[in-house]
Enzyme design. Structure first.
Site, short mmCIF file in Angstrom:
data_model
loop_
_atom_site.label_atom_id
_atom_site.label_comp_id
_atom_site.label_asym_id
_atom_site.label_seq_id
_atom_site.Cartn_x
_atom_site.Cartn_y
_atom_site.Cartn_z
N GLY A 17 0.79 -1.23 -0.05
CA GLY A 17 0.15 -0.08 -0.10
C GLY A 17 0.92 1.21 0.15
CG ASN A 19 -0.71 3.08 -4.15
OD1 ASN A 19 -0.90 1.98 -3.51
ND2 ASN A 19 -1.86 4.00 -4.30
N GLY A 21 -1.33 7.31 0.98
CA GLY A 21 -1.48 7.69 2.54
C GLY A 21 -0.38 7.34 3.17
CB ILE A 22 -0.21 5.61 6.58
CG1 ILE A 22 -1.20 6.14 7.26
CG2 ILE A 22 0.68 5.07 7.68
CD1 ILE A 22 -2.48 5.65 8.20
N GLY A 23 1.33 4.58 3.89
CA GLY A 23 2.27 3.63 3.31
C GLY A 23 3.30 4.50 2.50
CB SER A 146 -7.63 -0.01 12.82
OG SER A 146 -8.52 0.83 13.08
CE1 TYR A 171 -10.01 -1.40 8.13
CE2 TYR A 171 -10.83 -0.34 9.99
CZ TYR A 171 -9.80 -0.60 9.18
OH TYR A 171 -8.68 0.37 9.35
N1 LIG Z 1 -6.54 6.41 7.90
C1 LIG Z 1 -7.01 5.91 9.17
O1 LIG Z 1 -7.28 6.88 10.03
C2 LIG Z 1 -6.56 4.65 9.67
C3 LIG Z 1 -6.84 4.41 10.82
C4 LIG Z 1 -6.60 3.03 11.45
C5 LIG Z 1 -5.86 2.27 10.82
N2 LIG Z 1 -5.52 2.50 9.40
C6 LIG Z 1 -4.94 1.40 8.50
O2 LIG Z 1 -3.54 2.06 7.78
C7 LIG Z 1 -3.39 1.19 6.62
C8 LIG Z 1 -3.17 2.32 5.52
O3 LIG Z 1 -4.28 3.13 5.24
P1 LIG Z 1 -4.33 4.60 4.91
O4 LIG Z 1 -5.06 5.22 5.76
O5 LIG Z 1 -3.05 5.12 4.26
O6 LIG Z 1 -5.43 4.75 3.42
P2 LIG Z 1 -5.07 4.55 1.95
O7 LIG Z 1 -4.38 5.70 1.65
O8 LIG Z 1 -6.37 4.17 1.33
O9 LIG Z 1 -4.15 3.51 1.54
C9 LIG Z 1 -4.43 2.04 1.60
C10 LIG Z 1 -3.27 1.47 0.45
O10 LIG Z 1 -3.84 0.10 0.50
C11 LIG Z 1 -3.87 -0.38 -0.91
N3 LIG Z 1 -4.63 -1.39 -1.01
C12 LIG Z 1 -6.04 -1.55 -0.89
N4 LIG Z 1 -6.37 -2.74 -1.40
C13 LIG Z 1 -5.38 -3.52 -1.92
C14 LIG Z 1 -5.14 -4.57 -2.71
N5 LIG Z 1 -5.85 -5.45 -2.80
N6 LIG Z 1 -3.71 -4.95 -2.97
C15 LIG Z 1 -2.77 -4.02 -2.94
N7 LIG Z 1 -3.02 -2.79 -2.25
C16 LIG Z 1 -4.03 -2.40 -1.85
C17 LIG Z 1 -4.41 1.00 -1.52
O11 LIG Z 1 -4.18 1.11 -2.97
P3 LIG Z 1 -5.06 1.87 -4.01
O12 LIG Z 1 -4.61 3.35 -3.87
O13 LIG Z 1 -5.12 1.21 -5.13
O14 LIG Z 1 -6.53 2.02 -3.17
C18 LIG Z 1 -3.52 2.05 -0.81
O15 LIG Z 1 -2.40 2.13 -1.11
C19 LIG Z 1 -4.70 0.49 6.51
O16 LIG Z 1 -4.13 -0.88 6.87
C20 LIG Z 1 -5.68 0.96 7.51
O17 LIG Z 1 -6.52 -0.06 7.91
C21 LIG Z 1 -5.82 3.86 8.94
#
Ligand SMILES: NC(=O)c1ccc[n+]([C@@H]2O[C@H](COP(=O)([O-])OP(=O)(O)OC[C@H]3O[C@@H](n4cnc5c(N)ncnc54)[C@H](OP(=O)(O)O)[C@@H]3O)[C@@H](O)[C@H]2O)c1
Length: 286
Positions: A17, A19, A21-23, A146, A171
């Protein structure tokens, strides 16, 4: 939160992930410290755009892209093969990719998509790379979980939400699975020099939950300005990946870089062992 390492030069880090957000910001942070960083994106165009941005922001050219869909077991196998063929070491694996789907969807393998992407894909990827990770010790596995794991249970009678589905339940269950997997992995890796920890990043302003409409959209609009930036949230992941003071810390749950207790359910060793067994069966892990 303590300090990250002053240098990660010579360390190889894989971030799923990466590409967005956090990643993406975790990749920037690790590349800035001198690590070689490989991001995984399911979309080549998005991945290449992120790759340029990560290189520019980190002022490092040691960033690579691998394209894979974590919800497809065949794609995870291909990713592992590609990585193993190209990189002789793996010091840090950040299992970060995640998804929240309001409606039940199934993957190419006929599995429920949220549980598969968030847990099974990372379970399989980690196991396929585990020998390389062990051979690279000291090394670290970091799973992004989370707070949504709180109150969740692993419903072994309906793991795929076939009888009853709710996006929040799926989730929460997947994020509890991330923690159970972390603790079980840490137990299995005792004495190998490989640590396994997990992290709740806080409430972060990313594209996460973009598929959710209605009440959630409203909530995000209202609390959005108070949410953490992905740059700030990534500091905790970089800290877990690099800090010398965490060298031998394993089987722990962190919240924004501080060690914290996870839910009571997450400490149930019988559930963790059963989840490992079921996950191995569902991913055909021999
Ligand atoms: N944001 C929050 O408040 C929060 C809170 C608690 C935990 N988290 C956790 O933090 C982590 C990162 O999330 P984020 O907030 O940075 O959100 P994000 O910006 O939506 O990032 C999620 C990443 O996962 C990728 N992804 C989703 N499905 C996939 C698949 N089938 N194969 C490969 N990559 C896939 C997405 O790719 P695409 O760009 O192609 O969709 C994106 O790069 C997640 O595990 C989430 O559960 C987030």
């Amino acid at each position: 939160m303590g300090q990250p390492a002053s240098s990660m030069k010579g360390r190889v880090c894989l971030v799923t992930g990466g590409n967005s957000g956090i990643g993406k910001e975790t990749a920037v942070g690790l590349a800035r410290l001198g690590a070689t960083v490989i991001i995984v994106s399911r979309d080549r165009v998005k991945g290449e755009t992120a790759l340029s941005e990560i290189k520019r922001k980190s002022e490092s050219q040691s960033v690579d892209l691998m394209v894979a869909d974590l919800s497809s077991m065949q794609s995870v196998h291909q990713l592992a093969q590609e990585f193993l063929a190209k990189y002789p070491k793996l010091h840090v694996l950040v299992n970060n990719a995640g998804i929240f789907l309001p409606k039940r969807m199934v993957t190419v393998d006929g599995l429920e998509t949220t549980f598969t992407t968030n847990h099974l894909g990372h379970f399989l990827l980690t196991n396929l790379l585990l020998d390389r990770i062990k051979a690279s010790a000291p090394s670290r596995v970091i799973n992004i979980t989370s707070d949504a794991h709180k109150g969740a249970e692993i419903d072994f009678d309906d793991l795929m939400g076939e009888k009853k589905f709710s996006g929040f339940k799926a989730y929460g269950q997947s994020k509890l699975a991330n923690i159970l997997f972390t603790y079980e992995l840490a137990r299995r890796l005792g004495g190998t020099g490989v640590t396994a920890n997990c992290l709740h990043p806080g409430l972060v302003r990313t594209g996460f939950g973009k598929d959710v409409v209605g009440l959630m959209t409203f909530v995000v609009r209202v609390v959005g300005p108070f949410m953490m930036s992905p740059e700030k949230a990534a500091r905790a992941a970089v800290y877990l990946a690099s800090s010398p003071e965490l060298e031998s810390v394993t089987g722990k749950h962190f919240v924004k870089g501080k060690e914290e207790y996870s839910s009571r359910e997450s400490f149930d060793q019988t559930t963790a062992e059963r989840l490992w067994q079921v996950s191995a069966e569902l991913t055909s892990l021999s």
